[in-house]
Design a protein around this motif. Structure first.
Motif, PDB file in Angstrom:
ATOM      1  N   LYS A  37      -4.352   3.512  -8.730  1.00 59.17           N
ATOM      2  CA  LYS A  37      -3.266   4.455  -8.991  1.00 59.17           C
ATOM      3  C   LYS A  37      -2.432   4.747  -7.758  1.00 59.17           C
ATOM      4  CE  LYS A  37      -3.938   8.845  -9.135  1.00 59.17           C
ATOM      5  NZ  LYS A  37      -4.309  10.244  -9.460  1.00 59.17           N
ATOM      6  N   GLN A  38      -2.979   4.455  -6.575  1.00 60.25           N
ATOM      7  CA  GLN A  38      -2.214   4.653  -5.343  1.00 60.25           C
ATOM      8  C   GLN A  38      -1.459   3.397  -4.922  1.00 60.25           C
ATOM      9  OE1 GLN A  38      -1.936   7.634  -4.328  1.00 60.25           O
ATOM     10  NE2 GLN A  38      -3.673   8.626  -5.337  1.00 60.25           N
ATOM     11  N   PHE A  39      -1.619   2.331  -5.677  1.00 61.43           N
ATOM     12  CA  PHE A  39      -0.943   1.062  -5.363  1.00 61.43           C
ATOM     13  C   PHE A  39      -0.150   0.624  -6.586  1.00 61.43           C
ATOM     14  CE2 PHE A  39      -0.692  -3.563  -4.643  1.00 61.43           C
ATOM     15  CZ  PHE A  39      -0.271  -3.593  -3.327  1.00 61.43           C
ATOM     16  N   SER A  40       0.778   1.465  -7.014  1.00 60.50           N
ATOM     17  CA  SER A  40       1.475   1.189  -8.269  1.00 60.50           C
ATOM     18  C   SER A  40       2.735   2.032  -8.385  1.00 60.50           C
ATOM     19  CB  SER A  40       0.550   1.493  -9.453  1.00 60.50           C
ATOM     20  OG  SER A  40       1.208   1.294 -10.689  1.00 60.50           O
ATOM     21  N   ARG A  41       3.692   1.506  -9.154  1.00 58.09           N
ATOM     22  CA  ARG A  41       4.887   2.267  -9.515  1.00 58.09           C
ATOM     23  C   ARG A  41       4.800   2.830 -10.932  1.00 58.09           C
ATOM     24  NH1 ARG A  41       8.554  -0.974 -10.396  1.00 58.09           N
ATOM     25  NH2 ARG A  41       7.488  -2.947 -10.003  1.00 58.09           N
ATOM     26  N   ILE A  42       3.651   2.605 -11.617  1.00 58.12           N
ATOM     27  CA  ILE A  42       3.546   3.054 -13.007  1.00 58.12           C
ATOM     28  C   ILE A  42       2.269   3.848 -13.274  1.00 58.12           C
ATOM     29  CG2 ILE A  42       2.364   0.984 -13.916  1.00 58.12           C
ATOM     30  CD1 ILE A  42       4.328   1.120 -16.310  1.00 58.12           C
ATOM     31  N   LYS A  43       1.226   3.601 -12.503  1.00 62.66           N
ATOM     32  CA  LYS A  43      -0.052   4.269 -12.726  1.00 62.66           C
ATOM     33  C   LYS A  43      -0.064   5.650 -12.055  1.00 62.66           C
ATOM     34  CE  LYS A  43      -2.577  -0.140 -12.943  1.00 62.66           C
ATOM     35  NZ  LYS A  43      -1.566  -1.116 -12.499  1.00 62.66           N
ATOM     36  N   GLY A  44      -1.156   6.384 -12.238  1.00 67.47           N
ATOM     37  CA  GLY A  44      -1.291   7.691 -11.603  1.00 67.47           C
ATOM     38  C   GLY A  44      -0.276   8.714 -12.085  1.00 67.47           C
ATOM     39  N   GLY A  45       0.090   8.653 -13.367  1.00 70.65           N
ATOM     40  CA  GLY A  45       1.040   9.615 -13.930  1.00 70.65           C
ATOM     41  C   GLY A  45       2.498   9.256 -13.739  1.00 70.65           C
ATOM     42  N   ARG A  46       2.784   8.144 -13.058  1.00 72.29           N
ATOM     43  CA  ARG A  46       4.173   7.818 -12.739  1.00 72.29           C
ATOM     44  C   ARG A  46       4.992   7.448 -13.978  1.00 72.29           C
ATOM     45  NH1 ARG A  46       1.113   5.769  -8.414  1.00 72.29           N
ATOM     46  NH2 ARG A  46       1.751   6.558  -6.353  1.00 72.29           N
ATOM     47  N   LEU A  47       4.363   6.867 -14.999  1.00 69.15           N
ATOM     48  CA  LEU A  47       5.105   6.556 -16.223  1.00 69.15           C
ATOM     49  C   LEU A  47       5.544   7.841 -16.914  1.00 69.15           C
ATOM     50  CD1 LEU A  47       6.146   4.426 -18.213  1.00 69.15           C
ATOM     51  CD2 LEU A  47       3.900   4.455 -19.324  1.00 69.15           C
ATOM     52  N   ASN A 102      -4.036  12.862 -11.745  1.00 67.78           N
ATOM     53  CA  ASN A 102      -5.209  13.628 -11.299  1.00 67.78           C
ATOM     54  C   ASN A 102      -5.030  13.940  -9.826  1.00 67.78           C
ATOM     55  OD1 ASN A 102      -6.020  11.394  -9.822  1.00 67.78           O
ATOM     56  ND2 ASN A 102      -7.934  11.099 -10.924  1.00 67.78           N
ATOM     57  N   ALA A 103      -5.990  14.622  -9.247  1.00 64.28           N
ATOM     58  CA  ALA A 103      -5.799  15.187  -7.920  1.00 64.28           C
ATOM     59  C   ALA A 103      -6.194  14.255  -6.783  1.00 64.28           C
ATOM     60  CB  ALA A 103      -6.590  16.503  -7.800  1.00 64.28           C
ATOM     61  N   SER A 104      -6.603  13.024  -7.076  1.00 64.41           N
ATOM     62  CA  SER A 104      -7.016  12.136  -5.990  1.00 64.41           C
ATOM     63  C   SER A 104      -5.813  11.687  -5.170  1.00 64.41           C
ATOM     64  CB  SER A 104      -7.780  10.927  -6.548  1.00 64.41           C
ATOM     65  OG  SER A 104      -6.942  10.124  -7.338  1.00 64.41           O
ATOM     66  N   THR A 105      -6.052  11.349  -3.909  1.00 60.75           N
ATOM     67  CA  THR A 105      -4.999  11.048  -2.948  1.00 60.75           C
ATOM     68  C   THR A 105      -5.232   9.676  -2.316  1.00 60.75           C
ATOM     69  OG1 THR A 105      -6.214  11.986  -1.093  1.00 60.75           O
ATOM     70  CG2 THR A 105      -4.873  13.514  -2.414  1.00 60.75           C
ATOM     71  N   ARG A 107      -2.317  -5.262   5.097  1.00 61.20           N
ATOM     72  CA  ARG A 107      -1.069  -4.646   4.633  1.00 61.20           C
ATOM     73  C   ARG A 107      -1.313  -3.705   3.449  1.00 61.20           C
ATOM     74  NH1 ARG A 107       2.085  -7.837   0.856  1.00 61.20           N
ATOM     75  NH2 ARG A 107       3.921  -7.228   2.078  1.00 61.20           N
ATOM     76  N   ILE A 108      -2.326  -3.983   2.633  1.00 60.11           N
ATOM     77  CA  ILE A 108      -2.655  -3.045   1.555  1.00 60.11           C
ATOM     78  C   ILE A 108      -3.309  -1.794   2.130  1.00 60.11           C
ATOM     79  CG2 ILE A 108      -4.076  -2.700  -0.509  1.00 60.11           C
ATOM     80  CD1 ILE A 108      -3.592  -5.567  -1.272  1.00 60.11           C
ATOM     81  N   ILE A 109      -4.187  -1.967   3.104  1.00 57.97           N
ATOM     82  CA  ILE A 109      -4.798  -0.813   3.767  1.00 57.97           C
ATOM     83  C   ILE A 109      -3.715   0.054   4.408  1.00 57.97           C
ATOM     84  CG2 ILE A 109      -6.300  -0.087   5.666  1.00 57.97           C
ATOM     85  CD1 ILE A 109      -7.858  -1.088   3.300  1.00 57.97           C
ATOM     86  N   GLU A 110      -2.763  -0.584   5.078  1.00 54.87           N
ATOM     87  CA  GLU A 110      -1.689   0.170   5.727  1.00 54.87           C
ATOM     88  C   GLU A 110      -0.854   0.919   4.699  1.00 54.87           C
ATOM     89  OE1 GLU A 110       0.565   2.048   8.327  1.00 54.87           O
ATOM     90  OE2 GLU A 110      -1.264   0.908   8.776  1.00 54.87           O
ATOM     91  N   HIS A 111      -0.625   0.312   3.539  1.00 53.89           N
ATOM     92  CA  HIS A 111       0.101   1.007   2.471  1.00 53.89           C
ATOM     93  C   HIS A 111      -0.650   2.267   2.046  1.00 53.89           C
ATOM     94  CE1 HIS A 111       2.271   1.790  -1.253  1.00 53.89           C
ATOM     95  NE2 HIS A 111       1.094   1.892  -1.838  1.00 53.89           N
ATOM     96  N   LEU A 112      -1.968   2.162   1.868  1.00 57.81           N
ATOM     97  CA  LEU A 112      -2.753   3.321   1.459  1.00 57.81           C
ATOM     98  C   LEU A 112      -2.725   4.416   2.524  1.00 57.81           C
ATOM     99  CD1 LEU A 112      -5.841   1.548  -0.163  1.00 57.81           C
ATOM    100  CD2 LEU A 112      -3.934   2.653  -1.336  1.00 57.81           C
ATOM    101  N   ARG A 113      -2.588   4.034   3.762  1.00 50.99           N
ATOM    102  CA  ARG A 113      -2.539   5.024   4.849  1.00 50.99           C
ATOM    103  C   ARG A 113      -1.192   5.740   4.934  1.00 50.99           C
ATOM    104  NH1 ARG A 113      -5.429   1.103   9.299  1.00 50.99           N
ATOM    105  NH2 ARG A 113      -7.608   1.661   8.812  1.00 50.99           N
ATOM    106  N   SER A 114      -0.140   5.055   4.497  1.00 54.44           N
ATOM    107  CA  SER A 114       1.197   5.608   4.727  1.00 54.44           C
ATOM    108  C   SER A 114       1.942   6.010   3.462  1.00 54.44           C
ATOM    109  CB  SER A 114       2.048   4.573   5.480  1.00 54.44           C
ATOM    110  OG  SER A 114       2.165   3.365   4.734  1.00 54.44           O
ATOM    111  N   THR A 115       1.412   5.665   2.288  1.00 57.93           N
ATOM    112  CA  THR A 115       2.157   5.892   1.060  1.00 57.93           C
ATOM    113  C   THR A 115       2.196   7.361   0.664  1.00 57.93           C
ATOM    114  OG1 THR A 115       2.413   5.177  -1.234  1.00 57.93           O
ATOM    115  CG2 THR A 115       0.171   5.616  -0.490  1.00 57.93           C
ATOM    116  N   LYS A 116       3.208   7.712  -0.082  1.00 53.25           N
ATOM    117  CA  LYS A 116       3.283   9.031  -0.689  1.00 53.25           C
ATOM    118  C   LYS A 116       2.286   9.093  -1.838  1.00 53.25           C
ATOM    119  CE  LYS A 116       6.536  12.100  -3.091  1.00 53.25           C
ATOM    120  NZ  LYS A 116       7.923  12.218  -3.620  1.00 53.25           N
TER     121      LYS A 116
END
Length: 418
Positions: free
Chosen positions: A158-168, A201-204, A222-231
């Protein structure tokens, strides 16, 4: 009992029928809105949910859902798309784009009905800006091999997506979103089913990174770096979710209760051990074998005859290169534990009809399984080490193949001690 396997299959059928969308949707349908009704959905039972919704909805509707290849069914007003599972593909990318397009430019008078069930995480790939499908495939394959529980995997997805994690659902604002969920998550946290495209949900991202460390998941830098810097994905208190509602319409709990009732009608008491079992499949198999042996030998903690039922989702930490799924791995481990018994019969299967990547839902085990395998030159221990349980069961024709069921309430395990 003359035919233990037929009896076990009848319990599986009862469990699946309890999650049949034709039965479980009706009492959760929202009121018809003043505006449009848009349907979106994803999962291995999404097409069947869409068909049931069409037959029960009193107004007009339109939309699209995505399901696994071969799992589609005809609908009149809702487009049914098919894509790859468990590894995403281009068809899944197109499905994600279609969902986001459908919920764009809606008004407060419009309604979005989201039909969500297990499998949607792979069927709705939508990598973040700067990433592509190959990156999402890499992430997915690493998660599937990690041995992490499904809830942990989906917290990362859900932290690596434009649709998951409530984004839809956020994209559908200001329309109201009603999510109707068939849960395949132990504990029935609806926000984790299919990585929660319409449910936050409340996970970050920090939580996702902690999971990566805990399960030693090997991901590209690069995926790890995304998780560190993403909104972070939007949180549940975000105003865009204020009008939305969530209903779990089917779950392992209800399905196991239906199986227990079916067993009782045939004169055999059933005990539900858990509807949310997790952990390594082979360890769960060894424990269930020990419990069944204790019942057979000493009549405790339950007298026989008895059926032990459990649900949830075990995991497999893949170290070999064989074929199999969590249910066949569970069963091969269990078979090793009941080799010296006489009156134990077992069925373990995924309620969506597919265990792993082959065409079987699961397999059967009984006290003679290991002997049959030995006659075919199969050393069960070696096949378990290589994560090759499917091959072992295929060699003795003990696979359980039922085809797509149209639902998904996770794993079903039934142990008959007669």
């Amino acid at each position: 009992m003359q035919d233990p396997r037929a009896f076990l299959v009848s319990l599986f059928d009862a469990a699946v029928e309890a999650a049949n969308p034709d039965h479980c949707l009706r009492c959760f349908l929202p009121d018809v809105p003043r505006g449009r009704t848009i349907v979106v959905g994803a999962g291995k039972g999404a097409a069947q949910l869409a068909r049931a919704l069409e037959s029960q909805w009193p107004g007009t509707l339109e939309g699209a859902v995505v399901t696994r290849y071969g799992y589609g069914t005809a609908c009149d007003h809702i487009e049914v798309m098919e894509a790859s599972h468990p590894v995403p593909d281009d068809a899944g990318l197109r499905a994600s784009a279609r969902m986001l397009d459908l919920v764009g430019n809606l008004t407060p008078d419009d309604l979005v009905i989201a039909l969500v069930c297990g499998g949607g995480s792979a069927l709705l790939p939508a990598p973040p800006e700067g990433f592509d499908l190959d990156d999402e495939i890499t992430l997915n394959e690493a998660l599937l091999k990690s041995g992490a529980p499904i809830s942990a995997m989906n917290a990362i997805r859900k932290q690596f997506s434009r649709i998951k994690g409530g984004r839809l659902a956020a994209a559908a604002y200001p329309a109201k979103v009603v999510s109707l969920v068939v849960s395949d998550i132990p504990g029935d946290d609806a926000a984790l089913v299919s990585s929660g495209p319409t449910i936050p949900n409340a996970s970050t991202p920090d939580d996702a990174l902690a999971i990566v460390d805990r399960y030693r998941i090997e991901l590209p830098a690069r995926i790890i770096e995304h998780l560190r810097s993403t909104k972070p994905a939007p949180l549940p208190d975000d105003p865009v979710f204020q009008r939305n509602t969530v209903n779990v319409v089917a779950s392992a709990k209800v399905s196991l209760e239906a199986a227990a009732a079916a067993s009782a009608t045939k004169g055999i008491p059933a005990v539900i051990l858990s509807d949310s079992l997790e952990g390594e499949a082979r360890e769960a198999g060894a424990f269930h074998a020990a419990l069944a042996r204790e019942i057979e030998s000493n009549g405790r903690p339950f007298e026989r005859p008895v059926v032990l039922l459990s649900g949830g989702e075990t995991t497999v930490t893949v170290k070999g290169n064989g074929k199999g799924g969590r249910n066949t791995e569970f069963l091969l481990s269990l078979a090793l534990g009941i080799a010296s018994t006489k009156d134990i019969h077992v069925l373990a299967a995924d309620t969506d009809g597919i265990d792993g990547s082959e065409d079987n839902a699961g397999a059967f085990v009984d006290s003679g399984t290991l002997d049959r395998m030995l006659c075919r030159g199969i050393q069960a221990e070696s096949y378990l080490v290589c994560n090759d349980a499917w091959t072992a069961f295929a060699a003795v024709s003990d696979l359980f193949v039922c085809g797509p069921t149209g639902t998904n309430v996770n794993d079903f395990r039934a142990i008959l001690v007669s």
